[in-house]
Scaffold this active site. Structure first.
Site, PDB file in Angstrom:
ATOM      1  N   HIS A 121      39.881  81.728  21.736  1.00  8.54           N
ATOM      2  CA  HIS A 121      40.606  82.269  20.570  1.00  8.54           C
ATOM      3  C   HIS A 121      39.950  83.529  20.017  1.00  8.54           C
ATOM      4  CE1 HIS A 121      42.381  78.010  19.843  1.00  8.54           C
ATOM      5  NE2 HIS A 121      43.056  78.680  20.737  1.00  8.54           N
ATOM      6  N   CYS A 129      41.048  97.773  15.688  1.00  4.00           N
ATOM      7  CA  CYS A 129      42.187  98.503  15.115  1.00  4.00           C
ATOM      8  C   CYS A 129      43.400  98.269  16.019  1.00  4.00           C
ATOM      9  CB  CYS A 129      41.888 100.006  15.051  1.00  4.00           C
ATOM     10  SG  CYS A 129      43.322 100.938  14.467  1.00  4.00           S
TER      11      CYS A 129
HETATM   12  N1  APR Z   1      31.170  66.177  15.378  1.00  6.94           N
HETATM   13  C1  APR Z   1      32.166  66.192  16.318  1.00  6.94           C
HETATM   14  N2  APR Z   1      33.484  66.285  16.012  1.00  6.94           N
HETATM   15  C2  APR Z   1      33.801  66.343  14.702  1.00  6.94           C
HETATM   16  C3  APR Z   1      32.834  66.325  13.663  1.00  6.94           C
HETATM   17  C4  APR Z   1      31.467  66.237  14.052  1.00  6.94           C
HETATM   18  N3  APR Z   1      30.487  66.207  13.135  1.00  6.94           N
HETATM   19  N4  APR Z   1      33.490  66.403  12.464  1.00  6.94           N
HETATM   20  C5  APR Z   1      34.807  66.463  12.745  1.00  6.94           C
HETATM   21  N5  APR Z   1      35.002  66.416  14.081  1.00  6.94           N
HETATM   22  C6  APR Z   1      36.277  66.447  14.829  1.00  6.94           C
HETATM   23  C7  APR Z   1      37.461  65.903  14.081  1.00  6.94           C
HETATM   24  O1  APR Z   1      37.535  64.480  14.218  1.00  6.94           O
HETATM   25  C8  APR Z   1      38.614  66.612  14.813  1.00  6.94           C
HETATM   26  O2  APR Z   1      38.999  65.877  15.970  1.00  6.94           O
HETATM   27  O3  APR Z   1      36.585  67.804  15.074  1.00  6.94           O
HETATM   28  C9  APR Z   1      37.985  67.936  15.250  1.00  6.94           C
HETATM   29  C10 APR Z   1      38.463  69.106  14.437  1.00  6.94           C
HETATM   30  O4  APR Z   1      39.840  69.274  14.723  1.00  6.94           O
HETATM   31  P1  APR Z   1      40.546  70.665  14.411  1.00  6.94           P
HETATM   32  O5  APR Z   1      40.154  71.131  13.051  1.00  6.94           O
HETATM   33  O6  APR Z   1      41.993  70.507  14.754  1.00  6.94           O
HETATM   34  O7  APR Z   1      39.832  71.656  15.402  1.00  6.94           O
HETATM   35  P2  APR Z   1      40.301  72.126  16.836  1.00  6.94           P
HETATM   36  O8  APR Z   1      40.759  70.987  17.671  1.00  6.94           O
HETATM   37  O9  APR Z   1      39.199  72.958  17.364  1.00  6.94           O
HETATM   38  O10 APR Z   1      41.554  73.089  16.480  1.00  6.94           O
HETATM   39  C11 APR Z   1      42.042  73.900  17.507  1.00  6.94           C
HETATM   40  O11 APR Z   1      43.454  75.014  15.862  1.00  6.94           O
HETATM   41  O12 APR Z   1      43.972  76.173  13.916  1.00  6.94           O
HETATM   42  C12 APR Z   1      43.610  76.296  15.253  1.00  6.94           C
HETATM   43  O13 APR Z   1      42.563  78.207  16.108  1.00  6.94           O
HETATM   44  C13 APR Z   1      42.303  77.018  15.421  1.00  6.94           C
HETATM   45  O14 APR Z   1      40.710  76.793  17.227  1.00  6.94           O
HETATM   46  C14 APR Z   1      41.461  76.063  16.275  1.00  6.94           C
HETATM   47  C15 APR Z   1      42.520  75.208  16.914  1.00  6.94           C
END
Ligand code: APR
Length: 250
Positions: A121, A129
């Protein structure tokens, strides 16, 4: 703490792998102080995801930049890698992890010393720019201006990470697919698996015969579909359990 026999099982699989890769999401950076996007206290429960809509950014650059600065620069800026980032860098040094494919834009894998990092990402450390393609180091740009402008063409600069509606950086995408097709093991750390196309990468690895080990305190869309071994816990705690045993085997 994950049960010892499960950890032992994961250590055996990782130690005996010939091409292991990691796939990380926002969860690996939570213990560096960066909130996840989804779940309890997630960024999308406080901010409108529309702030990262590409059309909205160009139509409302002032409002967009105000929120983008607050989330990704004022807040993220001081974050440092945690034990999980360092453990992945150490596994790369041991020749075990061949690449890290990350959805994160926080640069913490690179800061921790990982070299083969594919940023699916993009990365918040650079601004670009959109009009003349000139690139800027975000830390060297005055983000207190209402909107940062290009010093060549005076266009409104954009963070060099992808917005909703924007395509995935081509090189990162290609390298991630090649790595997923070669992998015999993929370590998924801290992702809900809710976003495509990034979350198709572990599925490509699975379809090519890779073992899937997942680290997350909660179950995700991967857990009940492609995960072979679920290590339920925080990234730092589980990675510290794994790395100490893997170093003894190296
Ligand atoms: N250790 C491991 N995992 C964790 C921890 C921790 N301490 N705390 C939270 N999590 C997990 C949550 O349970 C969840 O499954 O991390 C995950 C976070 O999920 P998202 O916020 O959806 O993150 P992600 O899957 O990376 O999102 C993908 O969504 O908005 C877009 O571009 C953004 O890259 C991002 C993409």
């Amino acid at each position: 703490m994950v049960a010892q026999d499960t950890i032992e099982n994961a250590v055996e699989l990782i130690a005996n792998s010939s091409y292991a890769i990691a796939f990380t999401g926002a969860g690996i950076s939570v213990e560096s102080g960066i909130p996840p996007f989804r779940g309890k206290d997630g960024l999308w429960s406080k901010y409108d995801p529309n702030v990262l809509d590409l059309n909205n950014f160009f139509l409302n650059p002032i409002d967009s930049w105000r929120v983008i600065k607050e989330i990704f620069y004022d807040f993220f800026g001081a974050a440092k890698p945690n034990a999980a980032h360092f453990a992945l860098a150490e596994l790369e040094n041991l020749g075990i992890i061949k690449a890290v494919i990350t959805q994160n834009i926080d640069n913490l894998h690179t800061d921790a010393g990982s070299k083969e990092v594919y940023e699916f990402h993009g990365n918040s450390r650079m601004l670009v720019c959109p009009y003349c393609a000139k690139e800027f180091v975000a830390a060297e740009v005055n983000l207190n201006d209402i909107v940062p402008l290009c010093d060549s063409c005076h266009g409104v600069l954009k963070p060099d990470f992808i917005f909703f509606g924007e395509s995935i950086p081509q090189l990162a995408y290609q390298k991630s697919i090649v790595a997923a097709e070669k992998a015999d093991l993929i370590l998924i750390i801290g992702s809900t698996g809710e976003v495509v196309p990034s979350s198709t990468i572990p599925t490509i690895a699975k379809q090519n015969g890779a073992m899937i080990i997942e680290i997350n305190p909660e179950r995700s869309l991967f857990t009940d579909s492609i995960t072979d071994l679920f290590l339920q816990g925080k990234a730092t705690e589980v990675m510290e359990q794994l790395i100490s045993k893997l170093k003894m085997k190296a």
